[in-house]
Design an enzyme around this catalytic site. Structure first.
Site, PDB file in Angstrom:
ATOM      1  N   LYS B  22       0.831  -1.203   0.000  1.00  0.00           N
ATOM      2  CA  LYS B  22       0.000   0.000   0.000  1.00  0.00           C
ATOM      3  C   LYS B  22       0.867   1.256   0.000  1.00  0.00           C
ATOM      4  O   LYS B  22       0.660   2.181  -0.794  1.00  0.00           O
ATOM      5  CB  LYS B  22      -0.935  -0.020   1.220  1.00  0.00           C
ATOM      6  CG  LYS B  22      -1.841   1.191   1.274  1.00  0.00           C
ATOM      7  CD  LYS B  22      -2.763   1.159   2.488  1.00  0.00           C
ATOM      8  CE  LYS B  22      -3.606  -0.094   2.494  1.00  0.00           C
ATOM      9  NZ  LYS B  22      -4.762  -0.017   3.398  1.00  0.00           N
ATOM     10  N   ARG B  91      -2.923   2.909   8.804  1.00  0.00           N
ATOM     11  CA  ARG B  91      -3.295   1.632   8.170  1.00  0.00           C
ATOM     12  C   ARG B  91      -2.064   0.751   8.013  1.00  0.00           C
ATOM     13  O   ARG B  91      -0.990   1.226   7.651  1.00  0.00           O
ATOM     14  CB  ARG B  91      -3.848   1.873   6.754  1.00  0.00           C
ATOM     15  CG  ARG B  91      -5.159   2.612   6.694  1.00  0.00           C
ATOM     16  CD  ARG B  91      -5.487   2.915   5.224  1.00  0.00           C
ATOM     17  NE  ARG B  91      -6.317   4.099   5.107  1.00  0.00           N
ATOM     18  CZ  ARG B  91      -7.623   4.059   4.830  1.00  0.00           C
ATOM     19  NH1 ARG B  91      -8.242   2.916   4.654  1.00  0.00           N
ATOM     20  NH2 ARG B  91      -8.301   5.180   4.746  1.00  0.00           N
ATOM     21  N   GLY B 100      -8.063  -8.100   5.364  1.00  0.00           N
ATOM     22  CA  GLY B 100      -8.840  -8.328   6.585  1.00  0.00           C
ATOM     23  C   GLY B 100      -8.041  -8.889   7.722  1.00  0.00           C
ATOM     24  O   GLY B 100      -8.568  -9.100   8.820  1.00  0.00           O
ATOM     25  N   MET B 102      -5.171  -7.593   9.057  1.00  0.00           N
ATOM     26  CA  MET B 102      -4.453  -6.682   9.935  1.00  0.00           C
ATOM     27  C   MET B 102      -5.259  -5.410  10.209  1.00  0.00           C
ATOM     28  O   MET B 102      -6.436  -5.336   9.908  1.00  0.00           O
ATOM     29  CB  MET B 102      -3.078  -6.449   9.362  1.00  0.00           C
ATOM     30  CG  MET B 102      -2.330  -7.807   9.339  1.00  0.00           C
ATOM     31  SD  MET B 102      -0.748  -7.702   8.603  1.00  0.00           S
ATOM     32  CE  MET B 102      -0.072  -6.419   9.639  1.00  0.00           C
ATOM     33  N   ARG B 326      -3.563  -0.787  -6.591  1.00  0.00           N
ATOM     34  CA  ARG B 326      -2.687  -1.951  -6.702  1.00  0.00           C
ATOM     35  C   ARG B 326      -3.072  -2.682  -7.974  1.00  0.00           C
ATOM     36  O   ARG B 326      -4.162  -2.444  -8.524  1.00  0.00           O
ATOM     37  CB  ARG B 326      -2.835  -2.887  -5.499  1.00  0.00           C
ATOM     38  CG  ARG B 326      -4.229  -3.382  -5.313  1.00  0.00           C
ATOM     39  CD  ARG B 326      -4.384  -4.197  -4.054  1.00  0.00           C
ATOM     40  NE  ARG B 326      -5.803  -4.464  -3.834  1.00  0.00           N
ATOM     41  CZ  ARG B 326      -6.307  -4.914  -2.704  1.00  0.00           C
ATOM     42  NH1 ARG B 326      -5.523  -5.107  -1.665  1.00  0.00           N
ATOM     43  NH2 ARG B 326      -7.591  -5.149  -2.587  1.00  0.00           N
ATOM     44  N   HIS B 442      -6.887 -43.617  -4.800  1.00  0.00           N
ATOM     45  CA  HIS B 442      -6.944 -44.183  -6.144  1.00  0.00           C
ATOM     46  C   HIS B 442      -7.901 -43.401  -7.026  1.00  0.00           C
ATOM     47  O   HIS B 442      -7.576 -43.013  -8.154  1.00  0.00           O
ATOM     48  CB  HIS B 442      -7.386 -45.648  -6.054  1.00  0.00           C
ATOM     49  CG  HIS B 442      -7.513 -46.316  -7.387  1.00  0.00           C
ATOM     50  ND1 HIS B 442      -8.707 -46.392  -8.060  1.00  0.00           N
ATOM     51  CD2 HIS B 442      -6.595 -46.891  -8.182  1.00  0.00           C
ATOM     52  CE1 HIS B 442      -8.517 -47.014  -9.207  1.00  0.00           C
ATOM     53  NE2 HIS B 442      -7.239 -47.332  -9.300  1.00  0.00           N
ATOM     54  N   ARG B 562       1.333 -46.996 -19.146  1.00  0.00           N
ATOM     55  CA  ARG B 562       1.293 -48.011 -18.082  1.00  0.00           C
ATOM     56  C   ARG B 562       0.654 -49.283 -18.600  1.00  0.00           C
ATOM     57  O   ARG B 562      -0.572 -49.316 -18.794  1.00  0.00           O
ATOM     58  CB  ARG B 562       0.499 -47.492 -16.882  1.00  0.00           C
ATOM     59  CG  ARG B 562       1.245 -46.481 -16.051  1.00  0.00           C
ATOM     60  CD  ARG B 562       0.305 -45.732 -15.153  1.00  0.00           C
ATOM     61  NE  ARG B 562      -0.524 -44.861 -15.974  1.00  0.00           N
ATOM     62  CZ  ARG B 562      -0.920 -43.634 -15.632  1.00  0.00           C
ATOM     63  NH1 ARG B 562      -0.587 -43.146 -14.470  1.00  0.00           N
ATOM     64  NH2 ARG B 562      -1.654 -42.916 -16.434  1.00  0.00           N
ATOM     65  N   ARG B 617       6.121 -48.471 -20.054  1.00  0.00           N
ATOM     66  CA  ARG B 617       6.602 -49.044 -18.799  1.00  0.00           C
ATOM     67  C   ARG B 617       6.157 -50.489 -18.712  1.00  0.00           C
ATOM     68  O   ARG B 617       4.959 -50.785 -18.853  1.00  0.00           O
ATOM     69  CB  ARG B 617       6.058 -48.265 -17.611  1.00  0.00           C
ATOM     70  CG  ARG B 617       6.590 -48.792 -16.289  1.00  0.00           C
ATOM     71  CD  ARG B 617       6.153 -47.986 -15.112  1.00  0.00           C
ATOM     72  NE  ARG B 617       4.739 -48.209 -14.812  1.00  0.00           N
ATOM     73  CZ  ARG B 617       4.090 -47.578 -13.839  1.00  0.00           C
ATOM     74  NH1 ARG B 617       4.704 -46.676 -13.110  1.00  0.00           N
ATOM     75  NH2 ARG B 617       2.830 -47.819 -13.617  1.00  0.00           N
ATOM     76  N   SER B 768      13.574 -42.027 -16.043  1.00  0.00           N
ATOM     77  CA  SER B 768      12.351 -41.261 -15.848  1.00  0.00           C
ATOM     78  C   SER B 768      12.040 -41.296 -14.359  1.00  0.00           C
ATOM     79  O   SER B 768      11.895 -42.369 -13.771  1.00  0.00           O
ATOM     80  CB  SER B 768      11.214 -41.883 -16.665  1.00  0.00           C
ATOM     81  OG  SER B 768      10.031 -41.156 -16.449  1.00  0.00           O
ATOM     82  N   THR B 771       8.164 -39.775  -9.409  1.00  0.00           N
ATOM     83  CA  THR B 771       8.223 -39.024  -8.155  1.00  0.00           C
ATOM     84  C   THR B 771       7.088 -39.370  -7.199  1.00  0.00           C
ATOM     85  O   THR B 771       7.167 -39.038  -6.024  1.00  0.00           O
ATOM     86  CB  THR B 771       8.259 -37.509  -8.429  1.00  0.00           C
ATOM     87  OG1 THR B 771       7.188 -37.174  -9.316  1.00  0.00           O
ATOM     88  CG2 THR B 771       9.573 -37.113  -9.058  1.00  0.00           C
ATOM     89  N   ASN B 772       6.036 -40.038  -7.671  1.00  0.00           N
ATOM     90  CA  ASN B 772       4.995 -40.476  -6.730  1.00  0.00           C
ATOM     91  C   ASN B 772       5.577 -41.507  -5.772  1.00  0.00           C
ATOM     92  O   ASN B 772       5.538 -41.344  -4.551  1.00  0.00           O
ATOM     93  CB  ASN B 772       3.814 -41.127  -7.455  1.00  0.00           C
ATOM     94  CG  ASN B 772       3.076 -40.154  -8.344  1.00  0.00           C
ATOM     95  OD1 ASN B 772       3.386 -38.978  -8.369  1.00  0.00           O
ATOM     96  ND2 ASN B 772       2.103 -40.640  -9.072  1.00  0.00           N
ATOM     97  N   ASP B 773       6.106 -42.588  -6.331  1.00  0.00           N
ATOM     98  CA  ASP B 773       6.670 -43.632  -5.483  1.00  0.00           C
ATOM     99  C   ASP B 773       7.897 -43.122  -4.740  1.00  0.00           C
ATOM    100  O   ASP B 773       8.124 -43.483  -3.584  1.00  0.00           O
ATOM    101  CB  ASP B 773       7.031 -44.863  -6.320  1.00  0.00           C
ATOM    102  CG  ASP B 773       5.866 -45.830  -6.385  1.00  0.00           C
ATOM    103  OD1 ASP B 773       4.730 -45.394  -6.115  1.00  0.00           O
ATOM    104  OD2 ASP B 773       6.084 -47.008  -6.704  1.00  0.00           O
ATOM    105  N   CYS B 836       7.820 -38.615 -14.729  1.00  0.00           N
ATOM    106  CA  CYS B 836       6.486 -39.045 -15.139  1.00  0.00           C
ATOM    107  C   CYS B 836       5.557 -39.220 -13.940  1.00  0.00           C
ATOM    108  O   CYS B 836       4.490 -39.783 -14.063  1.00  0.00           O
ATOM    109  CB  CYS B 836       6.553 -40.336 -15.958  1.00  0.00           C
ATOM    110  SG  CYS B 836       7.198 -41.728 -15.047  1.00  0.00           S
ATOM    111  N   TYR B 856      12.528 -33.589 -20.056  1.00  0.00           N
ATOM    112  CA  TYR B 856      11.088 -33.490 -20.270  1.00  0.00           C
ATOM    113  C   TYR B 856      10.305 -33.760 -18.995  1.00  0.00           C
ATOM    114  O   TYR B 856      10.830 -34.339 -18.053  1.00  0.00           O
ATOM    115  CB  TYR B 856      10.625 -34.441 -21.380  1.00  0.00           C
ATOM    116  CG  TYR B 856      10.700 -35.911 -21.040  1.00  0.00           C
ATOM    117  CD1 TYR B 856       9.627 -36.571 -20.435  1.00  0.00           C
ATOM    118  CD2 TYR B 856      11.835 -36.651 -21.332  1.00  0.00           C
ATOM    119  CE1 TYR B 856       9.701 -37.911 -20.121  1.00  0.00           C
ATOM    120  CE2 TYR B 856      11.915 -37.994 -21.031  1.00  0.00           C
ATOM    121  CZ  TYR B 856      10.854 -38.623 -20.418  1.00  0.00           C
ATOM    122  OH  TYR B 856      10.926 -39.950 -20.098  1.00  0.00           O
TER     123      TYR B 856
END
Lengths: 881, 881
Positions: B22, B91, B100, B102, B326, B442, B562, B617, B768, B771-773, B836, B856
């Protein structure tokens, strides 16, 4: 260019890499002036070149010719001389002994002509014909690859044949070779020699040799040397013979020569055991001169090697020949006894004694054992999950085990598989037998931890729980209450009582006064180990009894006190109530009832370990271990409903179990997560620890508790919990008016903790590596589920030499441990580091932990002496590099 | 020493760190010559010093005095002047907007004396009294911490009070302050100012502000600035008023001013919505001069900021004052439209346009949406698991879903939770609703992957499967076949049909010709993104349909195909047979039947992706997903037995399921382990891939398959499998007379693979990252089991800002990915690297993957445009650093 061929007069015993074990020792004996038949060694380097290129390296043939000429000149006989032929043996000899794996061809140099000369020279036609027969048979199988049965079938009915009959056999053998290979047996002795050497080279890569090396963890790329040596004959009549001897007793280690001799026989006849041997002492009567000469040679060798030697010799017509020597294999007991005796005799120093005896050998001396008995027959066999020997009545559930044990019965708990519910029964039992599960199943891990004998995965045993009996593979039955004996060292199960003995070493370690030479030897060296080692050794102990035992066995503290194990037995119900609690009030009631029980446990353990550190791990129970099995409960409820016997409690319990059921409990709501999600749980434990510490201080003790938070993955978790714990401890300190400084640290048992160890070190006073869980998550498999089937397949295919749960996986898990050490010490150079996974008691792993600079290892109480021993060996190994 | 106080004439908009948003914008407007009430900003640095020391830093008070004197001199009025008092607003204004959260105090300077002067000066007694009332109320709550209800209760019945009544209120408010604090309201205006500034500082650390920052990921240590400004009044009669306006439509982005105005009111009255505002256009009629001046100011600001601005203004007695500006918040559609329009207007370049619009905003344009309707009431709410809007008939199982969909019905599959068995039904359904499971259950994961709308974990919904109906929380029921509508963007469930629209952008991306300005805007910028980005974007696609869609959406290949998803539906039985096979013959029959089916699948996918890489895979099914649920089956068998309806097949199946049951299937016999343990499985798949490739080559195509081995933990596993796969491919190449060069690579989805990536790179053509597992094993928890309860608890306690399954955990999982990149490229600089996991479609994660040099990312087809977009933004972010 280095030479590919070394005469025995040139090498030394330290050249095993180049000359192989046998060749190096033949050279050594030659240099010592002992009577070794002359010869030379074709080096492992030549073998490696041959295996790489598929042909003999340039110059090899010429070098062999040169050495052969020199040999002929020295001996005064020539290969292929029809009047007085030189005969040669061709034997493999790799750096590491691979007994029976590789090839030998004897009597090279015989052919249709020279066999006549040999007969004339020896005056023994039968001997000459038999030697030729032996050459054809060995050459046919070893060099030409003909199935040995082709020859042995022909020989079967041919024991004690006379010379004529043997000549017929020779003709038949030559015909077999012609038929099977399409070529004649090579009559040219040089060609025989060339082919034999080549066959020995190639034998390095036979499937059985590859498999053996894989099993024994021998590198693939060493290659074998080939020893070409003038033949001597132990089968030239009663003044000849062959024998094997040891400079001390390889079974007990007691001083005094020991061996077997067979008159009129070659070495392989002694090994084959076709005829009965006589003891070495009897040789003195048969041939005193040779006997005296042999004893002198044995003495020379033992002093020269400063170790017990294993010797093969042949007497040819009254002349002694030394055919082989090496440092002899021995039992674990002999290893300890010999090492200690050699120190006493000032042949070696105590550090060398420690170098020579592994912790695994020491461990073998500590298990109760069954007296040997060749006639005993096992009725079932499983995996040798936790060594030792146990005898007792069969009991089929934990409650019965406890009940019978309390009335003084020795019991063996037999279960399909065990769960933490069985813990009380396992503690009450002398031994555990399971029908399912691998070497790292619950039963195996817990049994090893307790030092209980365990045979697991005995799949031929069927448990008929309703009928209270076992069914064996042969259809017979064992009722509950019948006595069985189980051998955790071999995996065998016997009916009835087999006599057991508790080793003197253990009784001495436990403080009993026992006069025993072997125990003296072991304890003397263990004292030395304590002086040498850098690593502290702590014990994993969850009860006051375990703590006291650990201290007697030399533990310098407790590295892992698992509080969830204190929640078993009658307290299990409280924990179940805590877990299924649906509101704070229910939870607080359960917690309030647990706190004084925990406090009492901690006070007793701190008393047992007065003055030594006690690392208490806050509760880390996979939820499912405290709840009934979902499938069993669902079946029970369905059947109750079907029978109109609805049970409201069961219905409610089933709903709770379904609600809390996790697909992957190992990856579920455990450890610090549970402490964060369940209000008050960790506070209750911290309060109990602090109160117990205060109790001990007021009683004049020196309690040294450390609080360890399990399954931390991020510094944020630990920071949050640390604040809570500090507040709980401070509240007790204020209330009791005492200064309570209790270090707070964490397990590093998740990969994320390892790679963010710098951050975690900012809020931890110590790290303890939980390498069991770290191995599971680093590899992404659970040992309960896949270890058994999986590692068998992997080892057979050469992917892994050993399960990473047995010995730490240095490249993977070890790399994460090293990262954590580097990151943690980078932030906090004084960070105290230990390991409390099962690897803490594994020799190879201990060496690794010593190398990377941990401060201590913690293992089960019974492994403490082994860890002390290996920690010293690890230091010695570093020093000698 | 830098100054703690900055006059508005000194700062610029780029000093948000120091002056807050501000303050920086007030300074900017002042510098632009716009009519800003004069004032100054107390810096964030002063705030930080205050928060650190608990008191105002040295010199601050003096600086404030100096600036105040200068202000008084400029204005010609003085604070506390009883005749003509200067009034101030105080202010907060932090770097990042915290609406809201502060504090604000207006009308500082009024007291019992000055209120009289204000009344005289303004000629409006009521206004003066009301201003004093406002000060007391705001000061009482904000500075003195009195519960706001104390004041508002008193005011409730006090609308439109006259001056006398307001004076009574003032007296009451002063009494409230006295009662509640024990002190009088401070009459000294300097003291009022000092306390107000201090209160704003302290408001940074209120619990709601802390929680808000945690949620919005705003750093804790920034502090807030404080703006002290001369008060102007919109409530001085009909020629006064306050308003809010935007330089473009914040909902659609269309050009043209847009705003609300409220006559005779202060700014907070506009926001509070007590009275009805008029549109900005009406201001032209009320006060043309101010309107024209405002429009000019808006134009100046938009051109100056080169962006849509959000402005607050007040007209005091016909004079326009700019109170705040702003860059305006906007809907995702407006963000895209404005950015594209500003490029067309040459106000910004296309790269700046990309910088301003996040991929998440683009994604929001791609989901079908329900038309807005404030009267619509949700009957249940779950987690917004996969965005979009779907309408259809309730179906309660997968088979019914498929059957009804085939006859043309739109269906919503409603399940307690889904399993891979439901996949066909999920594909057939327009949307999925589950009663259980978190955002990475799932159902959620698969639905997002398919781009299906999904609401999960709607726990108030009970499924009565036998009765074929749902039961809702209010007791009402929904029968199978009834129509419901689910909103995956909000998690809401509605009865009946809610109108849905498919966005034009998606129809255009899918190739349809649609005239739509927004779609033009988005596609124009997407073209630019493709020029800017370095990362390739591939799609995860398991079927030919998915592959075709992915290609239309701009995928440059398939990064994850898959194969286990091809084993569902009718083929599931074959896989079950394969798994429970007890001998090679049974297994080979199952494999032989699967091979041609797989080959056909692969050929179609390769055709759809002709000329582009397709990473296939090899099968990676947790065993349990292909077998019936153990508990269900055990109950069924028990009941069959109880009813004397024994079923032999069920008994056999139960035995097999028990045998194969895993405690932790996530850590079980999966991926490469299965390929090694089950002979022929991977060979069958490699053969099918090679045959399909050969088929495509012969048909004139350009197939580019790559084979990917899942769950590798060690180079040894991959080396073994690689040899097998190469042999299978070579056999097909020979048979077909073709040269088949198929790269073979691996998933890096276990910590061990990451830390031994150098060894693995020796036998892999590409990596590849799964990253989930990798997230599951690095953290040691399964997302199925603990994500929902766990991360909620963790986020609330500040341990984790976001689930590591949503956005990659850079410190932990990311560190392992970086290690693998470094180790792998160290051995093989040309190693092709991709990701992947679901993170491949997450904006923050894409930035990380770009930064560490992956080649990639691969994500679900519908995320491909988002990933293309964010990949460009990632490059731009790197360039601008």
């Amino acid at each position: 260019m280095a030479s590919y061929v070394w005469d025995f007069t040139h090498g030394t015993k330290d050249q095993k890499d180049l000359l192989g074990g046998k060749g190096a020792n033949l050279a050594e004996m030659t240099r010592l002036g002992l009577p070794v038949p002359p010869g030379f060694t074709v080096t492992t380097e030549a073998c490696r070149a041959f295996l790489a290129d598929g042909r003999e390296p340039d110059g090899l043939e010429e070098e062999i010719d040169e050495h052969l000429c020199a040999l002929e000149a020295r001996i005064g006989r020539r290969l292929g001389d029809v009047a007085d032929p030189l005969l040669l043996s061709v034997r493999s000899g790799a750096k590491f002994s691979m007994p029976g794996m590789m090839e030998t061809v004897l009597d090279i140099g015989l052919n249709d002509q020279t066999v006549v000369g040999l007969a004339t020279q020896s005056g023994d036609e039968r001997f000459a014909a038999d030697s030729y027969r032996r050459l054809l048979q060995m050459f046919g199988t070893t060099v030409l690859g003909i199935d040995g049965a082709a020859f042995s079938d022909r020989m079967d009915a041919a024991a004690d044949l006379d010379a004529d009959r043997l000549r017929e056999v020779v003709a038949d053998f030559k015909a077999i070779i012609r038929e099977r290979t399409g070529s004649e047996f090579p009559q040219d002795p040089r060609e025989q020699l060339r082919q034999a050497i080549r066959a020995v080279f190639a034998s390095w890569n036979t499937p059985r040799a590859v498999l053996y090396r894989r099993h024994e963890r021998i590198p693939e790329d060493l290659g074998t040397a080939v020893n070409v040596q003038v033949m001597v004959f132990g089968n030239r009549g009663p003044t000849s013979g062959s024998g094997v001897c040891f400079t001390r007793d390889p079974a007990t280690g007691e001083p005094g020569v020991y061996g077997d001799y067979l008159q009129n026989a070659q070495g392989e006849d002694v090994v084959a055991g076709i005829r009965n041997t006589v003891s070495l002492a009897d040789l003195a009567d048969l041939d005193r001169a040779s006997y005296d000469e042999l004893l002198l040679a044995m003495s020379v060798l033992e002093h020269h090697y400063a170790d017990m030697c294993d010797i093969e010799f042949t007497i040819e017509d009254g002349t002694l020949w030394m055919l082989q020597t090496r440092v002899g294999k021995r039992t674990p007991a002999a290893a300890v006894q010999i090492a200690a005796d050699l120190v006493a005799e000032e042949q070696i120093d105590p550090d060398e004694a420690l170098r020579r005896v592994t912790g695994t050998q020491l461990a073998a001396l500590m298990f109760p054992q069954f007296a040997p008995d060749l006639t005993r027959r096992a009725v079932a066999t499983g995996l040798n999950a936790s060594p030792g020997a146990a005898v007792g009545r069969v009991v089929l559930d934990s409650a019965t085990a406890v009940e019978w044990a309390e009335r003084g019965e020795a019991v063996i708990l037999v279960r399909k598989e065990t769960t933490p519910e069985d813990l009380a029964g396992m503690m009450a039992a002398r031994g555990i037998l399971t029908a399912r599960g691998g070497k790292t199943s619950h039963a195996a891990v817990v049994a090893r931890g307790m030092g209980r004998t365990c045979v697991c995965g005995a799949e031929s045993v069927t448990i008929d729980l309703p009928g209270r009996r076992l069914r064996l593979a042969d259809g017979s039955e064992v009722a509950e209450g019948d006595v069985i004996s189980i051998d955790g060292t071999t995996g065998e199960v016997f009916l009835g009582e087999v006599p057991v003995s508790e080793p003197a070493l253990v009784r001495r370690l436990e403080g009993e006064v026992v006069d025993d030479r072997l125990a003296d030897a072991a304890l003397g060296l263990l004292d030395r180990a304590d002086l040498v080692r850098r690593l502290e050794v702590r014990a994993n102990a969850d009860t006051p009894d375990d703590a006291r035992r650990a201290r007697r066995l030399g533990a310098g503290g407790i590295g892992l006190c698992r509080t969830e194990h204190m929640f078993l037995g009658e307290r299990r119900g409280l924990v179940e109530r805590l877990i299924v609690a649906e509101d704070d009030a229910e939870r607080e009631i359960a917690l309030a009832r647990l706190e004084p029980l925990q406090r009492q446990d901690f006070a007793e353990i701190l008393e047992a370990m007065d003055g030594l550190p006690v690392t208490i791990r806050l509760i880390d129970p996979p939820l499912h271990e405290f709840l009934p099995d979902l499938t069993d409960l669902a079946v029970r409820v369905a059947l109750e409903d079907e029978r109109h016997e609805e049970d409201e409690h069961d219905h409610e319990l089933l709903a709770a179990v379904r609600r809390l059921h996790e697909q992957n409990p190992m990856l579920g709501l455990r450890g610090v997560r549970l402490g964060i999600v369940v209000p008050g749980l960790f506070d209750m434990q911290a309060t109990a620890i602090a109160e117990a510490t205060a109790d001990r201080i007021e009683a004049g003790g020196d309690p040294r508790p450390e609080v360890m938070v399990p399954l931390v993955a991020s510094a944020g978790e630990l920071a949050l919990v640390r604040t809570q714990l500090e507040q709980a401890v401070a509240a007790v300190a204020t209330r009791r008016g005492l200064d309570l400084a209790i270090p707070i640290g964490t397990m590093i048992e998740l990969p994320r903790a390892a790679v963010t160890a710098d951050r975690i070190a900012g809020v931890a006073d110590f790290f303890s590596f939980g390498t069991n869980d770290l191995t599971q998550t680093t590899w992404g498999f659970s040992r309960d589920d896949v270890e058994a089937e999986f590692f068998t397949a992997y080892r057979d295919r050469g992917i892994l030499p050993v399960s990473p749960f047995e010995s730490i996986d240095v490249d993977g898990v070890g790399s994460l441990v090293q990262q954590a050490v580097r990151l943690g010490r980078g932030v906090r150079p004084d960070l105290h580091l230990g390991v409390c996974g099962e690897h803490g008691g594994d020799p190879d792993s201990i060496h690794f932990f010593d190398r990377i600079g941990l401060d201590y290892v913690s293992c089960s109480p019974y492994r403490v002496p082994v860890a002390r021993w290996e920690a010293a060996r690890a230091r010695l190994a570093v020093r000698s590099v």
